[in-house]
Design a protein around this motif. Structure first.
Motif, PDB file in Angstrom:
ATOM      1  N   UNK A   1      41.020  50.291  51.784  1.00 57.14           N
ATOM      2  CA  UNK A   1      40.241  50.058  52.998  1.00 57.14           C
ATOM      3  C   UNK A   1      38.762  49.801  52.719  1.00 57.14           C
ATOM      4  N   UNK A   2      38.453  48.863  51.867  1.00 57.00           N
ATOM      5  CA  UNK A   2      37.042  48.615  51.531  1.00 57.00           C
ATOM      6  C   UNK A   2      36.291  48.038  52.733  1.00 57.00           C
ATOM      7  N   UNK A   3      35.098  48.519  52.951  1.00 59.85           N
ATOM      8  CA  UNK A   3      34.259  47.970  54.025  1.00 59.85           C
ATOM      9  C   UNK A   3      33.730  46.611  53.595  1.00 59.85           C
ATOM     10  N   UNK A   4      33.531  45.713  54.550  1.00 58.59           N
ATOM     11  CA  UNK A   4      32.889  44.437  54.252  1.00 58.59           C
ATOM     12  C   UNK A   4      33.842  43.281  53.977  1.00 58.59           C
ATOM     13  N   UNK A   5      35.118  43.576  53.768  1.00 56.41           N
ATOM     14  CA  UNK A   5      36.109  42.498  53.602  1.00 56.41           C
ATOM     15  C   UNK A   5      37.279  42.739  54.561  1.00 56.41           C
ATOM     16  N   UNK A   6      38.033  41.661  54.806  1.00 60.21           N
ATOM     17  CA  UNK A   6      39.139  41.791  55.757  1.00 60.21           C
ATOM     18  C   UNK A   6      40.379  42.424  55.125  1.00 60.21           C
ATOM     19  N   UNK A   7      40.434  42.415  53.808  1.00 59.49           N
ATOM     20  CA  UNK A   7      41.627  42.940  53.135  1.00 59.49           C
ATOM     21  C   UNK A   7      41.757  44.450  53.313  1.00 59.49           C
ATOM     22  N   UNK A   8      43.020  44.917  53.267  1.00 57.86           N
ATOM     23  CA  UNK A   8      43.276  46.359  53.371  1.00 57.86           C
ATOM     24  C   UNK A   8      43.069  47.066  52.038  1.00 57.86           C
ATOM     25  N   UNK A   9      43.105  46.269  50.996  1.00 60.13           N
ATOM     26  CA  UNK A   9      43.129  46.893  49.675  1.00 60.13           C
ATOM     27  C   UNK A   9      42.609  45.891  48.652  1.00 60.13           C
ATOM     28  N   UNK A  10      41.888  46.432  47.682  1.00 58.82           N
ATOM     29  CA  UNK A  10      41.507  45.627  46.516  1.00 58.82           C
ATOM     30  C   UNK A  10      42.202  46.246  45.314  1.00 58.82           C
ATOM     31  N   UNK A  11      42.771  45.417  44.465  1.00 50.27           N
ATOM     32  CA  UNK A  11      43.319  45.926  43.208  1.00 50.27           C
ATOM     33  C   UNK A  11      42.579  45.246  42.066  1.00 50.27           C
ATOM     34  N   UNK A  12      42.093  46.052  41.159  1.00 45.47           N
ATOM     35  CA  UNK A  12      41.459  45.495  39.962  1.00 45.47           C
ATOM     36  C   UNK A  12      42.502  45.426  38.860  1.00 45.47           C
ATOM     37  N   UNK A  13      42.556  44.287  38.198  1.00 46.00           N
ATOM     38  CA  UNK A  13      43.498  44.178  37.067  1.00 46.00           C
ATOM     39  C   UNK A  13      42.715  44.016  35.779  1.00 46.00           C
ATOM     40  N   UNK A  14      43.102  44.790  34.775  1.00 46.09           N
ATOM     41  CA  UNK A  14      42.438  44.694  33.481  1.00 46.09           C
ATOM     42  C   UNK A  14      42.829  43.398  32.786  1.00 46.09           C
ATOM     43  N   UNK A  15      41.834  42.734  32.219  1.00 47.47           N
ATOM     44  CA  UNK A  15      42.107  41.485  31.499  1.00 47.47           C
ATOM     45  C   UNK A  15      42.000  41.683  29.992  1.00 47.47           C
ATOM     46  N   UNK A  16      41.662  42.896  29.572  1.00 48.77           N
ATOM     47  CA  UNK A  16      41.486  43.158  28.151  1.00 48.77           C
ATOM     48  C   UNK A  16      40.455  42.214  27.573  1.00 48.77           C
ATOM     49  N   UNK A  17      40.723  41.728  26.362  1.00 52.33           N
ATOM     50  CA  UNK A  17      39.822  40.749  25.744  1.00 52.33           C
ATOM     51  C   UNK A  17      40.348  39.346  25.982  1.00 52.33           C
ATOM     52  N   UNK A  18      41.129  39.199  27.036  1.00 48.92           N
ATOM     53  CA  UNK A  18      41.745  37.897  27.349  1.00 48.92           C
ATOM     54  C   UNK A  18      43.253  38.052  27.312  1.00 48.92           C
ATOM     55  N   UNK A  19      43.924  37.472  28.307  1.00 47.25           N
ATOM     56  CA  UNK A  19      45.383  37.624  28.399  1.00 47.25           C
ATOM     57  C   UNK A  19      46.088  36.484  27.662  1.00 47.25           C
ATOM     58  N   UNK A  20      47.071  36.830  26.852  1.00 44.54           N
ATOM     59  CA  UNK A  20      47.974  35.814  26.307  1.00 44.54           C
ATOM     60  C   UNK A  20      48.926  35.403  27.421  1.00 44.54           C
ATOM     61  N   UNK A  21      49.739  34.396  27.171  1.00 42.48           N
ATOM     62  CA  UNK A  21      50.719  33.961  28.177  1.00 42.48           C
ATOM     63  C   UNK A  21      51.650  35.121  28.538  1.00 42.48           C
ATOM     64  N   UNK A  22      52.114  35.832  27.512  1.00 44.60           N
ATOM     65  CA  UNK A  22      53.029  36.948  27.786  1.00 44.60           C
ATOM     66  C   UNK A  22      52.324  38.083  28.530  1.00 44.60           C
ATOM     67  N   UNK A  23      51.055  38.349  28.147  1.00 39.35           N
ATOM     68  CA  UNK A  23      50.277  39.365  28.881  1.00 39.35           C
ATOM     69  C   UNK A  23      50.163  38.994  30.354  1.00 39.35           C
ATOM     70  N   UNK A  24      49.926  37.718  30.614  1.00 38.20           N
ATOM     71  CA  UNK A  24      49.753  37.266  32.004  1.00 38.20           C
ATOM     72  C   UNK A  24      51.046  37.487  32.783  1.00 38.20           C
ATOM     73  N   UNK A  25      52.167  37.163  32.162  1.00 36.37           N
ATOM     74  CA  UNK A  25      53.461  37.370  32.828  1.00 36.37           C
ATOM     75  C   UNK A  25      53.674  38.861  33.118  1.00 36.37           C
ATOM     76  N   UNK A  26      53.387  39.687  32.114  1.00 37.31           N
ATOM     77  CA  UNK A  26      53.580  41.138  32.296  1.00 37.31           C
ATOM     78  C   UNK A  26      52.657  41.691  33.373  1.00 37.31           C
ATOM     79  N   UNK A  27      51.424  41.166  33.424  1.00 37.41           N
ATOM     80  CA  UNK A  27      50.497  41.599  34.473  1.00 37.41           C
ATOM     81  C   UNK A  27      51.052  41.219  35.842  1.00 37.41           C
ATOM     82  N   UNK A  28      51.579  40.007  35.960  1.00 37.43           N
ATOM     83  CA  UNK A  28      52.201  39.587  37.219  1.00 37.43           C
ATOM     84  C   UNK A  28      53.341  40.519  37.597  1.00 37.43           C
ATOM     85  N   UNK A  29      54.141  40.877  36.606  1.00 37.01           N
ATOM     86  CA  UNK A  29      55.272  41.778  36.868  1.00 37.01           C
ATOM     87  C   UNK A  29      54.800  43.146  37.328  1.00 37.01           C
ATOM     88  N   UNK A  30      53.781  43.681  36.652  1.00 34.58           N
ATOM     89  CA  UNK A  30      53.262  45.008  37.015  1.00 34.58           C
ATOM     90  C   UNK A  30      52.657  44.973  38.414  1.00 34.58           C
TER      91      UNK A  30
END
Ligand code: BES
Ligand code: MN
Ligand code: ZN
Length: 491
Positions: free
Chosen positions: A62-91
């Motif tokens: 419920x962050x103030x100032x935006x219309x969204x109900x929720x913000x999720x931060x996703x860690x990008x590490x030192x850059x996502x490989x293709x497989x990392x990106x897929x796994x992040x999508x899955x998570x």
């Protein structure tokens, strides 16, 4: 569920997801949100000790100032490989369902070398993880069902992402078919009903033939038929062909063990856990899903998929220990344990495949031995091969897709273990090297064709969630072999 790409964020949404690099450095999209929320993003990152490591997430409600109900931060590490990106999508897919979200936007504006590719992989990760087999849950309350309906990935590389995603989506369709087949109960999925499902691939341009017992008898497939003879269900062999290259090009071939239920036969298995043997058709399930993937993405390759479909039952007509069967190759096998049935099915299916198609190489998949679970557990599939190049290519495809494989040895010395006086070989070895003796037997039916055998007993079904698959049927092998073909045998 719908997954799409956009170059601008839609106005209103349930959850906004933005990236944070390792070391807490906000992406441009995260900085915009931080500004809009009066610093809630950066304060949350500090308060939670969120570091931006890959696969880490943090929710801000419920962050103030935006219309969204929720913000999720996703860690990008030192850059996502293709497989990392897929796994992040899955998570993210799992997280969004867990919080009952319907509609989410993921900003992928930084954090990968090739943003279009990463966006496509992330979308595919969402799709892979969203699979759920719930056909037989008739009383599940609506609020227990997955909520997620729509995911939009915002990226500067939308057209690249869409192009790349087309083939990944086809592969995900293949994965979903495999998971359906593996999950169906054995009263519903038996050799003939499995063959009927395979026939539906004709819609994608796959030619599908089904051989019944009469035809297999004519071909001399005594080993496969022996396994099925105690079942009321007729054994079947399915032959699928996808022609994506010039007609004269030799095909690549995939062969699957499809024991739709394995009771052990007269060498009956113990009762506890026997229900798991509905997934003893996992190898055939992967081959069917792989053919769907290849045809769905119009792979530039000629591919053959062969399924050996039988049910292994104890019965008055069932095969006995002591029986000797004659295989299509002419070699004879003395049955010492009717529960070592997968190798019997594959002996005829492999011989038939190399004999008819003269493939460039042949790969079989089978939930073949409990010993493989003892050796490698549930992390790697074990494989055996008579070809070092094919082995190297398989290992590389395993690393790229996260469907990892580990090579085990074939060697003449093990042949002694399947010697018998009564016939050319027996169908089991001793207590040791159970997966190897099974592979040694299979090798006698490949006739010098470059070949690999994947024993997927430990990886076909999972008792726990992983980033790209909720617990249950994994379809392990579809993405692996699709990738093997894409990287080595197309064009
Ligand atoms: N389908 C089983 C192997 C299996 C066991 C797969 C557990 C997944 C989980 C196979 O047909 C079988 O029964 N193999 C026997 C061979 C033995 C009799 C030599 C085994 O592994 O116990
Ligand atoms: Mn068995
Ligand atoms: Zn089996």
């Amino acid at each position: 569920m719908k997954v799409g790409f956009a170059d601008k964020a839609p106005q209103k949404t349930g959850t906004i997801i933005v990236g944070v690099h390792e070391g807490r450095k906000l992406t441009a999209a995260a900085q915009m949100l931080d500004a809009a929320t009066d610093g809630a993003v950066s304060r949350s990152v500090k308060t939670a000790g969120f570091n931006g490591k890959k696969h880490q997430t943090l929710q801000i409600l419920a962050p103030a100032g935006v219309k969204a109900d929720r913000i999720v931060l996703m860690g990008l590490g030192k850059g996502l490989s293709a497989l990392d990106a897929a796994k992040t999508g899955g998570a993210l897919c799992a997280l969004l369902n867990a919080v009952h979200e319907k509609d989410a936007v993921i900003h992928l504006d930084e954090g990968a070398e090739d943003l279009g590719d990463a966006a496509a992989e992330m979308a595919s990760g969402v799709q892979l993880r969203s699979y759920r087999f719930d056909r037989y849950r008739t009383r599940e309350p609506a609020d227990k069902k997955p909520s997620l309906k729509k995911v939009t990935i915002v990226t500067p590389a939308t057209s690249d992402a869409r192009k790349r995603h087309k083939s990944l989506a086809a592969v995900a369709e293949g994965v979903h078919l495999t998971r359906d087949l593996v999950s169906e109960p054995p009263n519903v999925l038996y050799p003939e009903s499995f063959a009927a499902e395979a026939k539906k691939l004709a819609e994608l341009g796959v030619s599908v033939e089904v051989l019944g017992e009469k035809q297999m008898r004519k071909l001399g497939m005594g080993a496969l038929l022996g396994v099925g003879q105690g079942s009321l269900r007729e054994s079947q062999m399915v032959v699928m062909q996808w022609q994506g290259a010039r007609a004269s090009a030799a095909p690549v071939a995939f062969v699957g063990k499809g024991v739709t239920f394995d009771t052990g036969g007269i060498s009956l298995k113990p009762g506890p856990g026997m229900e798991e043997m509905k997934w003893d058709m996992g190898g055939a399930g992967v081959v069917a899903g792989l053919m769907k993937a290849l045809a769905g993405r119009k792979a530039k390759v000629n591919a053959v998929g062969v399924l050996g479909l039988v049910e292994n039952m104890p019965d008055g007509a069932a095969q006995r220990p002591g029986d000797i069967v004659t295989t299509m190759s002419g070699q004879t096998i003395e049955i010492h344990n009717t529960d070592a049935e997968g190798r019997l099915v594959l002996a005829d299916a492999l011989w038939y495949t190399q004999d008819r198609f003269k493939p460039r190489y042949m790969i079989d998949l089978a939930t073949l031995t409990g010993a493989m679970i003892i050796a490698l557990g549930n992390e790697y599939a074990g494989f055996f091969s008579n070809d070092d190049d094919l082995s190297a290519a398989l290992s590389a495809a395993g690393e790229a897709t996260g469907e990892k494989v580990w090579r085990l040895p074939l060697a003449e010395a093990y042949d002694n273990l399947i010697k018998t006086d009564g016939a050319d070989m027996k169908n089991i070895g001793g207590r040791g090297a159970g997966s190897i003796t099974a592979a040694q037997l299979l090798q006698r039916f490949v006739n010098d064709t470059p070949w690999a055998h994947l024993d997927i007993a430990g990886v076909t079904w999972s008792s726990k969630d992983s980033p790209l698959a909720a617990k249950g049927a994994t379809a392990y092998g579809v993405r692996l072999l699709d990738r093997l073909v894409a990287d080595n045998y197309e064009g």
